[in-house]
Enzyme design. Structure first.
Site, PDB file in Angstrom:
ATOM      1  N   HIS A  21       0.883  -1.072  -0.025  1.00 38.39           N
ATOM      2  CA  HIS A  21       0.226  -0.055  -0.031  1.00 38.39           C
ATOM      3  C   HIS A  21       0.802   1.275   0.008  1.00 38.39           C
ATOM      4  O   HIS A  21       0.495   2.236  -0.755  1.00 38.39           O
ATOM      5  CB  HIS A  21      -0.792  -0.030   1.330  1.00 38.39           C
ATOM      6  CG  HIS A  21      -1.784  -1.012   1.426  1.00 38.39           C
ATOM      7  ND1 HIS A  21      -2.077  -1.817   2.443  1.00 38.39           N
ATOM      8  CD2 HIS A  21      -2.927  -1.428   0.323  1.00 38.39           C
ATOM      9  CE1 HIS A  21      -3.054  -2.719   2.091  1.00 38.39           C
ATOM     10  NE2 HIS A  21      -3.772  -2.449   1.085  1.00 38.39           N
ATOM     11  N   ARG A  99      -2.021  -6.093  -8.591  1.00 35.35           N
ATOM     12  CA  ARG A  99      -1.035  -6.976  -8.544  1.00 35.35           C
ATOM     13  C   ARG A  99      -1.237  -8.294  -9.357  1.00 35.35           C
ATOM     14  O   ARG A  99      -0.370  -8.659  -9.966  1.00 35.35           O
ATOM     15  CB  ARG A  99      -1.313  -7.860  -7.184  1.00 35.35           C
ATOM     16  CG  ARG A  99      -1.087  -6.878  -5.921  1.00 35.35           C
ATOM     17  CD  ARG A  99      -1.465  -7.270  -4.479  1.00 35.35           C
ATOM     18  NE  ARG A  99      -2.864  -7.506  -4.563  1.00 35.35           N
ATOM     19  CZ  ARG A  99      -3.723  -7.808  -3.608  1.00 35.35           C
ATOM     20  NH1 ARG A  99      -3.046  -7.994  -2.455  1.00 35.35           N
ATOM     21  NH2 ARG A  99      -4.869  -7.973  -3.569  1.00 35.35           N
ATOM     22  N   SER A 137      -3.192  -7.619   2.640  1.00 34.87           N
ATOM     23  CA  SER A 137      -3.550  -7.338   3.890  1.00 34.87           C
ATOM     24  C   SER A 137      -3.924  -8.600   4.717  1.00 34.87           C
ATOM     25  O   SER A 137      -3.450  -8.976   5.813  1.00 34.87           O
ATOM     26  CB  SER A 137      -4.509  -6.428   4.246  1.00 34.87           C
ATOM     27  OG  SER A 137      -4.093  -5.070   4.016  1.00 34.87           O
TER      28      SER A 137
END
Length: 169
Positions: A21, A99, A137
């Protein structure tokens, strides 16, 4: 000719914020002079609540970005529609990191919906840096929940918060 974009939002749940991030925020800051990280409430993320409260995620993100030299980036909580927040803060675009192809499909759907709600709000996608292509995450939370070392994936404040959150397990 439309006005140039001088303010962008980097939205997400940030549960917790990772170096991936931070990389997206840093790259957004290179593109645009004003960046706001928008931390979403996300009450029903993946059918369960978040690991950290909205206030905790905002605080962790602020400290992580400060630690990484991004003190000029504002961090705000939000509930509701992203397009409404963009109008409220005067942001002309949303920056998202990608990603993999699965990220692209999801983010394209979100961009299409945002366009239908506000055709003036641009969507900007940046490819993940190779060292963060695998990082999410949820992976960080899973490793931390089993007592694994996540210090290479998150800033020290987030590492400490995860250790504290999962210490009773």
């Amino acid at each position: 000719m439309p006005d140039p974009i001088t303010h962008v939002l980097v939205p997400g749940t940030f549960d917790p914020i990772t170096y991936g991030h931070v990389d997206v925020v840093r790259r957004a800051r290179r593109i645009c002079p004003q960046v706001t990280v928008a931390v979403a409430e996300s009450l029903g993320k993946n059918g369960v609540g978040t690991t950290f409260s909205l206030d905790e995620r905002v605080s962790l993100a602020r400290e992580a970005l400060l630690c990484e030299g991004l003190e000029d980036v504002q961090v705000v909580p939000f509930t509701g529609l992203l397009v409404d927040l963009a109008r409220e803060v005067g942001a002309g675009a949303v920056v998202k990191g990608l990603r993999a192809m699965t990220d692209f499909e999801y983010e394209l759907q979100q961009a299409d919906l945002n366009y239908r709600l506000d055709a003036d709000l641009e969507s900007i996608f940046v490819m993940s840096s190779p060292q963060y292509g695998y990082l999410s995450s949820s992976v960080v939370r899973q490793i931390a929940s089993f007592g694994g070392d996540v210090s290479e994936f998150v800033t020290p404040n987030v590492d400490a918060a995860l250790k504290d959150r999962f210490k009773e397990r």
